[in-house]
Design an enzyme around this catalytic site. Sequence first.
Site, mmCIF file in Angstrom:
data_model
loop_
_atom_site.group_PDB
_atom_site.id
_atom_site.type_symbol
_atom_site.label_atom_id
_atom_site.label_comp_id
_atom_site.label_asym_id
_atom_site.label_seq_id
_atom_site.Cartn_x
_atom_site.Cartn_y
_atom_site.Cartn_z
ATOM 1 N N GLU A 73 0.652 -1.112 0.034
ATOM 2 C CA GLU A 73 -0.002 0.011 -0.006
ATOM 3 C C GLU A 73 0.613 1.187 0.051
ATOM 4 O O GLU A 73 0.666 2.172 0.756
ATOM 5 C CB GLU A 73 -1.028 -0.015 1.116
ATOM 6 C CG GLU A 73 -1.937 -1.021 1.267
ATOM 7 C CD GLU A 73 -2.940 -1.136 2.205
ATOM 8 O OE1 GLU A 73 -4.114 -1.067 2.037
ATOM 9 O OE2 GLU A 73 -2.680 -0.942 3.323
HETATM 10 C C1 ACM Z 1 -2.374 -5.419 3.769
HETATM 11 O O1 ACM Z 1 -3.443 -5.713 4.048
HETATM 12 N N1 ACM Z 1 -1.963 -4.202 3.553
HETATM 13 C C2 ACM Z 1 -1.134 -6.217 3.740
#
Ligand code: ACM
Length: 700
Positions: free
Chosen positions: A315
Amino acid sequence: MRTLLVALLLVLAAAARAQAPAAPAAGPADLMPFPAEVVWQSGRLVLNGAVGSSGPADPRVDAAKDRAMARLFALGLRAPSRRPQQATLVLRWQSAGLAVQATGEDESYTLTVTPRQATIEAPTPLGILWGLETLLQLARTEGGAVQVPAVVIKDRPRFPWRGLLIDAARHWQPVEVIKRTLDGMSSVKMNVLHWHLTEDQGFRVESKRYPRLHEQGSDGKYYPQEQVKDVIAYARDRGIRVMPEFDMPGHTTAWLAGHPELASAPGPFPVARTWGVFDNALDPTREEVYAFIDGFLGEMAALFPDAYLHIGGDEVNGNSWNENARIQDYMYRHQLRDNHDLQASFNKRLSEIVTRHGKRMVGWDEVLHPDLPKDIVVESWRGPEALAQAARLGYDGILANGYYLDLNLSTASHYLPDPLPAGSDLPEPDRRHVLGGEACMWSEMVTPETIDSRIWPRAAAVAERLWSPASVRDVDDMHRRLETESQRLEALGLSHRSGYVPMLQRLVGDAPVEPLKTLADVLEPVKYYARGQVRDYRSDTPLDRLVDAARPESEPARRFRRQVDFFLKNGPDAAQAGDLRSTLARWRDNHAALEPILDRSPRAAEARVHSRDLTVVSLRGLEALDHLASGHSAPAAWGEEARHDLAVAEKPSASELELAVVPGVRKLVLAATQLDQLASMGARAWNAQIESQLPAPRQP
Ligand code: ACM
């Protein structure tokens, strides 16, 4: 299509049942995870409390034996008398285990119980640990004696990596939580604690080298290094490796609180108090950043003995890279086409650092990039495909997708996803790259008070998927065994059951809790990330409302729905209808008991709408049963009204709760309105016909 799917699942379930060993008529068969091979024998052993052992010295075996005996004493076993006795339990292992528990170390064992003796034989101490857990699951108190049924169990895990991620960063989880979770993991043969230690909201491990990390990134809530060592030793005693995660270059706000010079944008960077994906990221273009990471990871590599080190990598939105002219210039000069390339160049440097410190690097699936060396491990969270893709490219991988416990989904939805699903076209040589999986407890919405009820008992179903043969997939049988497993976990010190009523009681003060419990028993928190869409949560928002007490999957609602299925599959049968009626009548009448309590309990006010809905929905269920008993389809107008009531009860609510009995009642209503058509079908076709008309489960 759905009908076909249901039929297929039934065939699969029947096949799984056919292969499963038959349990003895009078013996316990609620083992979890279910062993690879079980052959029941006749007779039973009465344990006498004396234990013999032979094998190279290993303190883990001594500690496991002591814990096992304490649990057997708690069941009623008496300490061995002073007279020497023939030991009724003998442990034999061949070699001392490795100094640092390794992935793929032999974990197999054979447990042989005859009416005279139980023997656990294993190549390594790990097998002894797991064999003892199986023995404990078999032990029963009868007539004042602790007994074990005669059996031969030859057992080994299907996957070497059976993990649980605990996010101790978003909501701080003190060491007591970690330890009791390790107890639970060990009892279901999970062997990796993935300790998510750093986040935007907290930097939770002491760094002696860069103390500003934990001092300014944790609000004083971090694990001192001595505590980390204690947890690692505690885990090792229980057959569990501890892999730390230091998430970077995104999810790093709490690092930047004390070290803004590492960032891609000017600070300051206060520790985040809200949830989501933030712009803040380390600067992957400056040598000082790598020198810092090298120093920090060197320190952590020495602290954590495990062979693997997780660097996160998930992310990264790239905003702070896009907005930094110097970073853009760097990308241009190094011919990095986009942020994925830039992150890959960062990961490549990271992997060199991690390797130099003697570890294998693990990262979330975003790290997958052709430039990365083949010895990194990919953890697949966005979908199962990345796992197979990584394996084909020669990377070892772990499946997390499908096992996210924070989504409040059903146990079955976590039980069935398989790291190597039936029908996978992954070629045989690539399959060995699939190491296993991890249940993930992300902690935006959990506190130390509620975390047990989010992890347990659902994580035990994931543990079974990762340990047991692929053919063990019968959901009903899993639920039957899980109920016993859940009680065992509670007896080990977890609070997923015992924490429930006290939370409800707080909502109603000194009023009787039972009516609120009857309602809460059939409520579930909304699924996926829907809670965050209802209100703005912060890390200091109390998580002590009805939605926090309610369990991710309502067991009474699940059982009700199974009973409805059974009722419809077998044709409306009077005895079954009687059970359904009494359940529905109890739910219908609950509001009358609860309403006066709610009038006096402002903290329980969120229950009111659901309490009324439960009455309305239960009435519709009872009416549906009346119509079914009449032998004729219910009038269309009644069907319209009933469906309307169900839709109202299902509408998203400010309470962030769902009334979990609606789907079961909807099936009764559908059957009642179509009785004339359905009556001409075979009884089994009924249920499938109705299933095919149900709305698909809501997606995020
Ligand atoms: C995640 O759930 N961002 C690894």
